[in-house]
Design an enzyme around this catalytic site. Structure first.
Site, PDB file in Angstrom:
ATOM      1  N   VAL A 103      10.468  12.764  12.712  1.00 44.89           N
ATOM      2  CA  VAL A 103      11.073  11.438  12.839  1.00 44.89           C
ATOM      3  C   VAL A 103      10.297  10.527  13.786  1.00 44.89           C
ATOM      4  O   VAL A 103      10.548   9.320  13.837  1.00 44.89           O
ATOM      5  CB  VAL A 103      12.543  11.530  13.294  1.00 44.89           C
ATOM      6  CG1 VAL A 103      13.395  12.207  12.237  1.00 44.89           C
ATOM      7  CG2 VAL A 103      12.668  12.239  14.640  1.00 44.89           C
ATOM      8  N   TYR A 157      16.647  11.921  28.532  1.00 41.65           N
ATOM      9  CA  TYR A 157      17.475  12.235  27.367  1.00 41.65           C
ATOM     10  C   TYR A 157      18.782  11.442  27.410  1.00 41.65           C
ATOM     11  O   TYR A 157      19.204  10.842  26.419  1.00 41.65           O
ATOM     12  CB  TYR A 157      17.758  13.734  27.361  1.00 41.65           C
ATOM     13  CG  TYR A 157      18.732  14.208  26.312  1.00 41.65           C
ATOM     14  CD1 TYR A 157      18.351  14.310  24.974  1.00 41.65           C
ATOM     15  CD2 TYR A 157      20.033  14.586  26.661  1.00 41.65           C
ATOM     16  CE1 TYR A 157      19.238  14.764  24.019  1.00 41.65           C
ATOM     17  CE2 TYR A 157      20.920  15.045  25.708  1.00 41.65           C
ATOM     18  CZ  TYR A 157      20.520  15.128  24.393  1.00 41.65           C
ATOM     19  OH  TYR A 157      21.396  15.576  23.440  1.00 41.65           O
ATOM     20  N   LYS A 161      20.617   8.654  24.878  1.00 40.65           N
ATOM     21  CA  LYS A 161      21.910   8.909  24.254  1.00 40.65           C
ATOM     22  C   LYS A 161      22.914   7.801  24.578  1.00 40.65           C
ATOM     23  O   LYS A 161      23.745   7.425  23.746  1.00 40.65           O
ATOM     24  CB  LYS A 161      22.449  10.272  24.698  1.00 40.65           C
ATOM     25  CG  LYS A 161      21.679  11.457  24.128  1.00 40.65           C
ATOM     26  CD  LYS A 161      21.707  11.459  22.613  1.00 40.65           C
ATOM     27  CE  LYS A 161      21.021  12.683  22.027  1.00 40.65           C
ATOM     28  NZ  LYS A 161      21.066  12.712  20.545  1.00 40.65           N
TER      29      LYS A 161
END
Length: 227
Positions: free
Chosen positions: A54, A146, A150
């Site tokens: 991706v 991370y 998110k």
């Protein structure tokens, strides 16, 4: 479905196929992907896919185009689960670490949702489910890169839901806590106490199973979640 060869993604693919859906999987784990497709097609289900990363926009877009053509130009549901994480103190991280977090987590959502939204606006219906995390709501030391992505996915999803809702397209995010996924199992091989530490941060006092998260994802993807 991105990230559909393992863990939560695999659970979703298996259930969707069992329910009679035509499923197309985009995943970079070729052995797991080929194994899953072979297993489900052997059972008579309509499942196909492509090996893509991706982070590679051209390959990602090509995968969508192939799926669109293969399934007659129709896209009812897009579930984006693909993502990854790298831990470490912010003081020790590089700009490359943050670029990586952005590309694999947030940017991949933007690319996938942009492509899906174009198709769904044209056909006048559809459902998009994105993958955020409970950590994006409350933070967690050592995972700033991370968690920042998110948290951004949640805001992105909310904005996209306003853009597409009156065009017949529903957009929702799932924010699971610690999941006993294949990735988690690998990470605890050298640290058996990690599960207990994560469990202490949950209301239930345990990690959840991928199939439990799958139920939430497929509810949001279904017509049952029509409002």
């Amino acid at each position: 479905m991105t990230g559909g060869a393992n863990g939560m993604g695999r659970a979703c693919v298996e259930q969707l196929a069992t329910d009679g859906a035509d499923v197309y999987i985009l995943d970079k784990d070729e052995p797991a992907l080929r194994n899953l497709i072979g297993e489900l097609t052997g059972q008579g289900h309509h499942v196909d896919g492509a090996v893509i990363d991706v982070m590679d926009e051209a390959a990602f877009t090509s995968g969508f185009e192939t799926m669109h053509e293969k399934f007659g130009g129709r896209l009812d549901v897009m579930i984006h689960i693909a993502g990854a994480s790298r831990g470490g103190l912010l003081a020790d991280q590089t700009s490359e670490d943050w670029d990586w977090h952005y590309q694999v987590n947030l940017r991949s959502h933007i690319i996938g949702c942009k492509w899906a939204s174009k198709v769904m606006i044209t056909q006048g219906h559809g459902a998009i489910v994105t993958m955020s995390s409970i950590s994006g709501l409350r933070g967690d030391p050592g995972w700033a890169g991370y968690i920042a992505m998110k948290a951004a996915i949640m805001s992105f999803t909310q904005s996209l839901s306003w853009e597409l809702g009156r065009r017949g397209v529903r957009v929702n995010a799932v924010c699971p806590g610690p999941v006993m996924s294949d990735r988690m199992l690998k990470s605890i091989e050298d640290d058996k106490g990690m599960v207990d530490e994560y469990a202490k941060k949950t209301a239930l006092g345990r990690l959840v199973h991928p199939k439990e998260v799958m139920e939430a994802i497929l509810f949001l993807a279904s017509d049952v979640a029509s409002a």
